[in-house]
Design an enzyme around this catalytic site. Structure first.
Site, PDB file in Angstrom:
ATOM      1  N   LYS A 204       0.854  -1.065  -0.046  1.00  0.00           N
ATOM      2  CA  LYS A 204      -0.100  -0.028   0.092  1.00  0.00           C
ATOM      3  C   LYS A 204       0.887   1.199  -0.080  1.00  0.00           C
ATOM      4  O   LYS A 204       1.812   1.269   0.866  1.00  0.00           O
ATOM      5  CB  LYS A 204      -0.942   0.111   1.212  1.00  0.00           C
ATOM      6  N   LYS A 265      -2.222  -1.412  -3.686  1.00  0.00           N
ATOM      7  CA  LYS A 265      -3.024  -0.204  -3.896  1.00  0.00           C
ATOM      8  C   LYS A 265      -2.101   0.907  -3.736  1.00  0.00           C
ATOM      9  O   LYS A 265      -1.191   0.970  -3.198  1.00  0.00           O
ATOM     10  CB  LYS A 265      -3.659  -0.438  -2.475  1.00  0.00           C
TER      11      LYS A 265
HETATM   12  C1  PBG Z   1      -7.616   3.645   5.449  1.00  0.00           C
HETATM   13  C2  PBG Z   1      -7.681   3.312   3.950  1.00  0.00           C
HETATM   14  C3  PBG Z   1      -7.613   4.234   3.086  1.00  0.00           C
HETATM   15  C4  PBG Z   1      -8.209   3.688   1.812  1.00  0.00           C
HETATM   16  C5  PBG Z   1      -8.748   2.573   2.182  1.00  0.00           C
HETATM   17  N1  PBG Z   1      -8.338   2.109   3.596  1.00  0.00           N
HETATM   18  C6  PBG Z   1      -6.935   5.567   3.009  1.00  0.00           C
HETATM   19  C7  PBG Z   1      -5.690   5.945   3.458  1.00  0.00           C
HETATM   20  O1  PBG Z   1      -4.720   4.832   3.751  1.00  0.00           O
HETATM   21  O2  PBG Z   1      -5.617   7.048   3.784  1.00  0.00           O
HETATM   22  C8  PBG Z   1      -8.307   4.339   0.448  1.00  0.00           C
HETATM   23  C9  PBG Z   1      -9.241   3.847  -0.301  1.00  0.00           C
HETATM   24  C10 PBG Z   1      -9.592   4.811  -1.523  1.00  0.00           C
HETATM   25  O3  PBG Z   1      -8.975   6.118  -1.668  1.00  0.00           O
HETATM   26  O4  PBG Z   1     -10.522   4.469  -2.196  1.00  0.00           O
HETATM   27  N2  PBG Z   1      -6.593   2.630   6.052  1.00  0.00           N
END
Ligand code: PBG
Length: 343
Positions: A204, A265
């Protein structure tokens, strides 16, 4: 060997032959998209009415009743699972995100409602991370300008058990703390929840493309307030987009620690990572087409600058081509509806 270009000869290989008819293109297509490839992320909130997310045209924050309607539609469309994200009332946010452990919190109530109405007809995936619940918007505990790793993991393993006990099939740690998958697995086993899957957000990235999601959750404002406390962004725990080998190390660790599935992601800016992860580990690999990717396409489509339906479909097809087994995407219902009509 082709002889293209030689005088008096002809190209033996004409790759355009296979592109001539729609049926032929379909017959030789290497990749296809089906509703079973799509996971539908939804936002649930504690109000009676649905409220649109301004930066994500077509996406709403739904009351629990609305989640039931979405679940019904997902079942009819053949979408296998929903990913449920709670929009937590600011009055319930705390520095330690303690409300994440309340078995009656919104995420748990939504899970129980869907489970009791639909049984096993639809899968439910829940984030394990503290950002919806913390006043500072971080995924972990914040002290002295740092995000604490092991202290956070001690909370996350309990959050995972609370969600699983409510009926969530797949817990998805999205926090990027070290060691959290092993800890969550251990706690699930100890609680007798041995069949609950872990989908780890393994690779991520610290990405600007999460902006609209943070608006939807109200965690953007919270993160803003974290500036004064020394950690305004998530770069000390999410990955640097400069890195690729590191993604493989993250995935290797999470699989060793007990993850059943791994995620990359964002998706569209990490197609190379999806491909490497799938090729290296041959494990179930998911990709998250995140809020910013959705927002970009919807903004351009809304302005008439590109064909939104075509662009959405293409963006997902290439994520599959890169090697994803499934895709979390806000386009899930629109694309599944199109597939239902055209196949
Ligand atoms: C938080 C989380 C995020 C997303 C999914 N879970 C955002 C972040 O890490 O700040 C992002 C999903 C998206 O942007 O559609 N743990």
């Amino acid at each position: 060997m082709t002889t293209a270009g030689h005088p008096g000869s002809f190209p033996a290989t004409r790759l355009r032959r296979l592109r001539r008819h729609a049926w032929l293109r379909r017959a030789v297509a290497e990749t296809s998209l089906a509703p079973a490839d799509l996971i539908w992320p939804i936002f649930v909130h504690d109000h009676e009415a649905a409220v649109p997310v301004a930066s994500m045209p077509g996406v709403e924050r739904l009351p629990v009743e609305g989640v039931l309607r979405v679940a019904d539609e997902a079942v009819r469309l053949g979408i296998p699972a929903l990913a449920v994200f709670p929009v937590v009332d600011p009055a319930l946010k705390r520095d330690d995100g303690g409300h994440a452990l309340d078995p009656d919190n919104l995420a748990c109530r939504a899970v129980r409602a869907v489970r009791s109405r639909f049984g096993d007809a639809i899968g439910l995936i829940c984030d394990v991370a503290l950002d919806p619940y913390t006043t500072h918007g971080h995924d972990g505990l914040l002290a002295d300008g740092r995000i604490l790793n092991d202290e956070t993991v001690a909370v996350l393993r309990r959050q995972a058990v609370v969600l699983a006990a409510a009926g969530c099939d797949v817990v998805a740690p999205s926090d990027m703390m070290d060691g959290r998958v092993a800890a969550i697995r251990e706690s699930l086993e100890a609680a007798g929840l041995v069949d609950v899957c872990i989908l780890s957000y393994a690779a991520k990235y610290a990405s600007a493309f999460y902006g609209p999601f943070r608006d939807a959750l109200g965690s953007a404002a919270a993160l803003g307030s974290a500036v004064q406390r020394g950690v305004a962004d998530k770069q000390t725990y999410q990955m640097d987009p400069a890195n690729s080998d590191e993604a493989l190390r993250e995935v290797a660790l999470d699989l060793t620690e007990g993850a059943d599935m791994v995620m990359v992601k964002p998706a569209g800016t990490a197609l190379d990572i999806i491909q490497r992860v799938k090729a290296t580990f041959a494990a179930p690999t998911f990709a998250y087409q995140v809020s910013g990717e959705y927002a970009m396409l919807q903004a351009a489509a809304g302005n008439g600058w590109l064909d939104g339906e075509q662009a959405a479909f293409e963006s997902l097809l290439v994520i599959k081509r890169a090697g994803a087994d499934g895709i979390l995407t806000y386009f899930a219902p629109a694309v599944a509806r199109r597939l239902a009509v055209r196949g």
